[in-house]
Write an enzyme that holds these catalytic residues in place. Sequence first.
Site, short mmCIF file in Angstrom:
data_model
loop_
_atom_site.label_atom_id
_atom_site.label_comp_id
_atom_site.label_asym_id
_atom_site.label_seq_id
_atom_site.Cartn_x
_atom_site.Cartn_y
_atom_site.Cartn_z
N PRO A 68 -30.31 -0.98 -18.72
CA PRO A 68 -31.22 -0.90 -19.86
C PRO A 68 -30.77 0.21 -20.81
O PRO A 68 -30.77 1.38 -20.44
CB PRO A 68 -32.58 -0.59 -19.24
CG PRO A 68 -32.31 -0.19 -17.84
CD PRO A 68 -30.95 -0.63 -17.44
N ASP A 118 -28.05 4.86 -20.09
CA ASP A 118 -28.64 3.93 -19.13
C ASP A 118 -29.96 4.53 -18.66
O ASP A 118 -29.98 5.54 -17.96
CB ASP A 118 -27.67 3.75 -17.96
CG ASP A 118 -28.16 2.74 -16.93
OD1 ASP A 118 -29.38 2.43 -16.93
OD2 ASP A 118 -27.34 2.28 -16.13
N HIS A 119 -31.06 3.89 -19.03
CA HIS A 119 -32.37 4.48 -18.75
C HIS A 119 -32.72 4.48 -17.26
O HIS A 119 -33.66 5.13 -16.83
CB HIS A 119 -33.47 3.77 -19.56
CG HIS A 119 -34.62 4.68 -19.92
ND1 HIS A 119 -35.31 5.39 -18.98
CD2 HIS A 119 -35.17 5.00 -21.12
CE1 HIS A 119 -36.27 6.10 -19.58
NE2 HIS A 119 -36.19 5.88 -20.88
N ARG A 120 -31.93 3.74 -16.44
CA ARG A 120 -32.17 3.82 -15.01
C ARG A 120 -31.74 5.20 -14.49
O ARG A 120 -32.24 5.69 -13.48
CB ARG A 120 -31.33 2.77 -14.26
CG ARG A 120 -31.73 1.34 -14.57
CD ARG A 120 -30.78 0.37 -13.91
NE ARG A 120 -29.39 0.59 -14.35
CZ ARG A 120 -28.35 -0.12 -13.95
NH1 ARG A 120 -28.53 -1.12 -13.08
NH2 ARG A 120 -27.14 0.12 -14.39
#
Lengths: 354, 419
Positions: free
Chosen positions: B207, B385-387
């Site tokens: 994401p 990467d929002h993870r």
Amino acid sequence: MSVVQLLTPEGQRVSHPGYDINLSDSELRGLYRDMVLVRRVDTEATALQRQGELGLWAPCLGQEAAQVGSARAMAPNDFAFPTFREHGVTWSRGIAPLDMLAMCRGVSNGGWDPQVHRCGPYSIVIGAQVLHGVGYAMGIQFDGAEDVAVTYFGDGAMAQGDVNEAFVFAASFSAPVVFFCQNNQWAISQPRDQQSNIEIYERAAGFGFPGVQVDGNDVLAVMAVTKVALERARTGNGPTLIEAYTYRMGAHTTSDDPTRYRLAGELETWRLRDPIERLKVYLARQGIADRSFFDHIEQEGEELAEHIREGVRGMVPPRPESMFDDVYAEPHARMDEQRSKMREYLASFEDYVG
Amino acid sequence: MTEQHQQVFHLPDVGEGLTEAEIVKWLVATGDSVSVNQIIVEIETAKAVVELPCPYAGVIDALHVSEGEIVPVGSPIVTILVTAKAEDREPVLVGYGAKAEHEVRRRPRKSDGQQAAVAATATGTVTAARTKPLVRKLAKELGVQLDSVTPTGIGGVITREDVLGSSQNGHATKQPVTPAGCDDRQPVRGVQRAMADAMVRSAFTAPHVTEWVEVDVSRTLELVARLRIHVAFEGIRVTPLTIVAAAVIQAVKKYPRINSTWLETPEGADILTHHDVHLGIAADTPRGLLVPSVKSAGAMELTELARSIHTLIETARAGRSTPADLTGGTITITNIGVFGVDGGTPIINPGESAILAVGRILDRPWVVDGVVSVRPIMQLSMSFDHRVIDGALGSRALVSMANFLADPAVEMLMGPTTE
């Protein structure tokens, strides 16, 4: 249940509540030698394919512990049913490396006598050998013998109808068979997480037999788990599914380019879990093997590689009519007829030397 | 007794039924010593880029094919001068990877009458023209006699061009016939294919969040100008990108998490935070977009960093990047400013967690101490990467890079331990 591990990637011996193994120093050195030489055969065969000497090769790089550990756990009369990647299994069943390579060069009709080595030919059809193995195991039951069939397959084959049918038969008849699944994380380019939404070993429960997950890069744990499964089958308690959690460090076959579908970082992670390195560290730290032993095995590997190189280059293609020789055990009129027709056809060419 | 003799290595079929391959890169040159199984050449087939190990130990006598050339399986590609035991034999290549000479057609035996006729008419050997079925068909359509065509293909094979060239009826066009009004359709291969796959993999698994910030780079430009004339940087190319690289490395040292890999595991997932900074630099090359990386950039002096980045990009543009150059990056910079663009939403290189897009530097009105003045402004856009990286961390890291570029000399002196 946790993954069974007896030797950590750092070469530390650890204990597990359910499984243990006690091997002599020479047995431990033997496992190391097996794995190093299998890897040397494998890398040499891969190079020979790249040089145009073999039509195809399926590297077993990274899976040596799973293969050697399980096959060395078998009794002499047990029967292995390998896929095309099981060079560590065939090695452990006493099959000469050149016999493995002859098949991949297309100059032999199967490679070896399955009865002599108690090991079937390399199965190219995914999962087919699992049915063969269960059929063989049911035959053992009819014979009242105490042998066990060990079938090898990969994570990709878990989705194959043949394999699931074999599970149903084996469970229903409590057949003396061990299902040895090497989960090497990739079914060619299909990652393991797209193949099943539960762990592979957990699927055994649905068929009604136990499943166990073992660190497939830990030769000691693999051997311990396989011995228990073999004993269970031998004593009439039916099949076990072993999931050896490992990694295919090479390509699916020499026709495949894994850099197209997986990340280099993944390979690096698994390199740290190398099956051979951890045993080497353990042997050295425990004083079971010293420098001269490791050097000696290295040297043996180089000699073996040269033997393979020269042997492969010197292989002579079989006469085409020899393909009829092993179709039936006994002489057969139809085969004789086909053989003579083929001779006639071959003789119609100018360069045929009869 | 030893003797020297030549061994020719023919292009093998490394797949199953491949007919040709491109010689991508020679790793040896004439005169080099080689050992058995030493990787000597990279080739690209329809299926894969493959490294070929040398079958013999010896000295490279001649390379028969240049880089970029596509040759059929079985063509001689290299000759090796071998000093070896006399019983070494020429290898028999299996499958399609046979020697060029092997393609002699098997000919049915003639009846007695036919054989007599042949003996009467010919003192030399009668050989059929060597070509492929499709070319044979083309020759038939064009009414070209194959025996009258001079072959130019390897091993005396008549090519499609040979047939077209000797066609009498003005049909000899070398362009493939395209139906009128047909749209242009090109197969996606090689670098472009790799780029497409990597981008799809990244865009649909990680994401992405993109943030941007504008920064006054007057002091960066001043520093670049001073470093260019500094004795330590003699012969080294310093650009604003050098300082951006230093800014990214410093941000990683302050916020190591931005230099991470998301790893799926059987138990769920792990975040692998790398100790080393392998700094990827996206490069526009004749072969397409490549992202080679400067290995262990975090440990480098500024001079070394500047030199490494320059060499890396030059190597990529020259098409000489090794597979090792092109893998193993941990965080990437893409300089889209060179195209005259201000900012964008870059896609993260798979296996990494952040990518910084560097915009063009343009003089703009900028408020300094309450007064509008003209300043060189650059936009930094960073996707993460929002993870792995949440908004707070991503913002702090980006701001730290901007602050670095606003006053690089001071930031370098202070090091990563400020704040």
